[in-house]
Design a protein around this motif. Structure first.
Motif, PDB file in Angstrom:
ATOM      1  N   HIS A 239      95.671  -6.720  86.543  1.00  0.00           N
ATOM      2  CA  HIS A 239      95.570  -5.113  87.057  1.00  0.00           C
ATOM      3  C   HIS A 239      94.476  -4.675  86.017  1.00  0.00           C
ATOM      4  O   HIS A 239      94.273  -5.029  85.307  1.00  0.00           O
ATOM      5  CB  HIS A 239      96.992  -4.378  87.186  1.00  0.00           C
ATOM      6  N   HIS A 241      93.212  -0.485  84.497  1.00  0.00           N
ATOM      7  CA  HIS A 241      93.405   0.828  84.238  1.00  0.00           C
ATOM      8  C   HIS A 241      92.374   1.277  83.234  1.00  0.00           C
ATOM      9  O   HIS A 241      91.570   0.875  82.982  1.00  0.00           O
ATOM     10  CB  HIS A 241      95.012   1.190  84.187  1.00  0.00           C
ATOM     11  N   HIS A 284      93.199  -7.391  83.431  1.00  0.00           N
ATOM     12  CA  HIS A 284      93.850  -8.338  82.279  1.00  0.00           C
ATOM     13  C   HIS A 284      95.299  -8.594  82.948  1.00  0.00           C
ATOM     14  O   HIS A 284      95.862  -8.028  83.940  1.00  0.00           O
ATOM     15  CB  HIS A 284      94.176  -7.202  81.062  1.00  0.00           C
TER      16      HIS A 284
HETATM   17 FE   LIG Z   1      98.006  -2.942  81.740  1.00  0.00          FE
END
Ligand SMILES: [Fe+2]
Length: 362
Positions: A239, A241, A284
């Protein structure tokens, strides 16, 4: 009318305000993507703290937040502190106590040990004491100093501002002992966690790999934290962010993969004490290739209460990228990811348990 002066010197000094401040403190500033063991980071005398320290601003923070490691010598205390940036403290080793107060207000003291997590409220006064006469106490703190120092660029204001944030801390006598509140989404609002290493976690099946988690909202901060665990022979879904999620490995053996979309993958092998910060918008993925469940503490932006500081992707980090989220489902992974994991498990003599999660994901 008088003409403007012509300057032959550059308009800016070298480095950011934050970098110049760290340099003036006389302690090392560590960069890069990864630290193998925070217990072993070499520290230098740190006059303004009264202990030993090193500051860490890994590439993945984008200089929005940072960390530092500080050691309180046996039988000693650090100097009283106050600063206009947030700070989350995790005790790496040792035991002791911290006293916190607002100017002119009553002092509140609580004890901590290895594994404790807390945060001196913004701009409150505080002092850390080592409770052992024989052993040093070492902690790591994640702070919002880089963005605050770079924005304000007045150290006098950052360290000598008199404003009292009563909405964060109003000298309550039970501030660090009250039980706090549970919210949906595995979120615990609390001001003190006694030991994150042994905290019971709640299932988080969307992230896969037998994941469980608890999120922390501490001292009305914008910074926050969470503890995640995943099963033996398992790995979580990739994912992305925003910047600045400091992932501290608490238990287990494994590795993390980091990659910007469409770019080569970087691998970092970890063990308890390792620290990795995935850069903003890089995928990651964390892999447990050892014989024990792997648990980590993440100290980061992304408070649910005071959110969206740096595009943290609130509510999207466990949703499929095909549905507009930030997560790659197992069936969409590059096959090399699974292959690398099976090789790592075989090397460690561990059997992959991923078949059960692939099926659940489909
Ligand atoms: Fe993360």
């Amino acid at each position: 009318m008088e003409q403007p002066k012509i300057s032959t010197t550059p308009i800016a000094e070298e480095g950011s305000s934050y970098q110049r401040w760290v340099k003036s403190e006389g302690i090392p500033l560590i960069g890069g993507f990864f630290i193998e063991d925070i217990q072993k980071v070499e520290l230098a005398p740190w006059e303004s703290k009264g202990g030993l320290g090193a500051r860490i601003c890994l590439d993945g923070t984008g200089e929005t937040n940072d960390a530092y490691i500080c050691e309180i010598p046996a039988g000693k205390s650090l100097k009283p502190q106050k600063h206009f940036f947030e700070e989350l403290v995790y005790i790496i080793s040792g035991k002791g106590a911290t006293t916190i107060w607002n100017p002119g207000g009553p002092k509140r003291t609580f004890e901590w040990q290895e594994g404790s997590l807390f945060s001196p409220p913004l701009n409150s006064c505080y002092q850390h004491f080592n409770g052992s006469g024989n052993e040093p106490a070492r902690y790591i703190a994640v702070t919002s100093a880089p963005c605050m120092v770079n924005l304000i660029h007045s150290l006098d204001f950052i360290f000598n501002c008199d404003y009292v944030f009563k909405d964060r801390f109003n000298s309550e006598d039970d501030y660090f002992s009250k039980p706090g509140t549970w919210y949906s989404g595995r979120t615990w609002q609390t001001n003190f966690v006694s030991d994150v290493r042994n905290l019971q976690l709640l299932e988080w099946k969307e992230r896969g790999g037998g994941a469980s988690q608890v999120r922390f909202e501490l001292s009305e901060n914008t910074l926050c934290g969470h503890v995640s665990q995943f099963g033996v022979g398992a790995y979580k879904k990739a994912h992305f962010h925003g910047p600045g999620a400091h992932v501290i490995i608490l238990s287990g053996q494994g590795y993390s993969l980091l990659w910007p979309p469409g770019q080569p993958i970087q691998r970092y092998d970890w063990k308890p004490g390792s620290l990795v910060v995935p850069p903003a918008n890089w995928f990651h993925q964390h892999f447990n290739a050892g014989a024990e469940p792997a648990r980590y503490l993440a100290l980061r932006w992304g408070s649910q209460k005071y959110h969206e500081m740096w595009g943290e992707g609130k509510g999207k980090t466990d949703i499929d990228v095909k549905l507009g989220g930030n997560q790659i489902e197992y069936e969409d992974e590059d096959p090399k990811v699974k292959q690398m994991f099976e090789e790592a498990c075989a090397k460690a003599g561990v059997k992959s348990t991923m078949d059960r999660y692939y099926k659940k994901s489909q």
